[in-house]
Each structure stands twice: as C-alpha cells, then as structure tokens.
Design a protein around this motif. Structure first.
Motif, PDB file in Angstrom:
ATOM      1  N   ASP A   1      46.895  48.543  44.129  1.00 45.26           N
ATOM      2  CA  ASP A   1      46.061  48.696  42.943  1.00 45.26           C
ATOM      3  C   ASP A   1      45.793  47.307  42.383  1.00 45.26           C
TER       4      ASP A   1
ATOM      5  N   LYS B   1      43.532  46.125  40.274  1.00 45.43           N
ATOM      6  CA  LYS B   1      43.300  46.049  38.831  1.00 45.43           C
ATOM      7  C   LYS B   1      44.612  46.055  38.052  1.00 45.43           C
ATOM      8  N   GLN B   2      45.515  46.954  38.424  1.00 47.81           N
ATOM      9  CA  GLN B   2      46.799  47.036  37.726  1.00 47.81           C
ATOM     10  C   GLN B   2      47.666  45.815  38.025  1.00 47.81           C
TER      11      GLN B   2
END
Length: 67
Positions: free
Chosen positions: A46, A48-49
C-alpha cells in the motif's frame, strides 16, 4: 502484487504455493479470517499508506531532534 494459493495448514502455518510453483510457510495469524485450503491470497504494498507513515514518523523525529 503477489498471489499465493493455500495448499494446506501445518500447525500455526499455512503452506502456500507461489506463482512459480515453490512453497512457502505463512503464519496463519496474518491470513484473513476463515481462510481455507484452496483459497487464493493476494499481497500488495500500500504505497499511499506507506508514504503517510513515513511522513508521520519523519515529523515526529524532526520535532524530537529540533527542540
């Protein structure tokens, strides 16, 4: 993205077949609830995270060392 197929469970591990036919042990505790033999598991990073966490930790480190 990586894909694994749960072949069987041995103790607290799921023995999973990889995309190239090798087998790896994955701790069953990290698998989704109710996973069973034959299920296909997909693992993806992920981005973005990950970036959000890096920014947050960077801000904490800056506040710690710049005071």
């Amino acid at each position: 993205m990586k894909t694994f197929i749960i072949d069987r469970f041995e103790g607290s591990f799921a023995v999973c077949e990889t995309e190239n036919g090798d087998f790896i042990n994955i701790p069953a505790v990290v698998l989704p609830d109710n996973s069973k033999e034959g299920d296909v598991i997909t693992v993806a990073k992920d981005i973005k995270q990950t970036e959000s966490r890096k920014d947050r930790i960077g801000g904490l480190m800056n506040s710690l060392f710049n005071d």
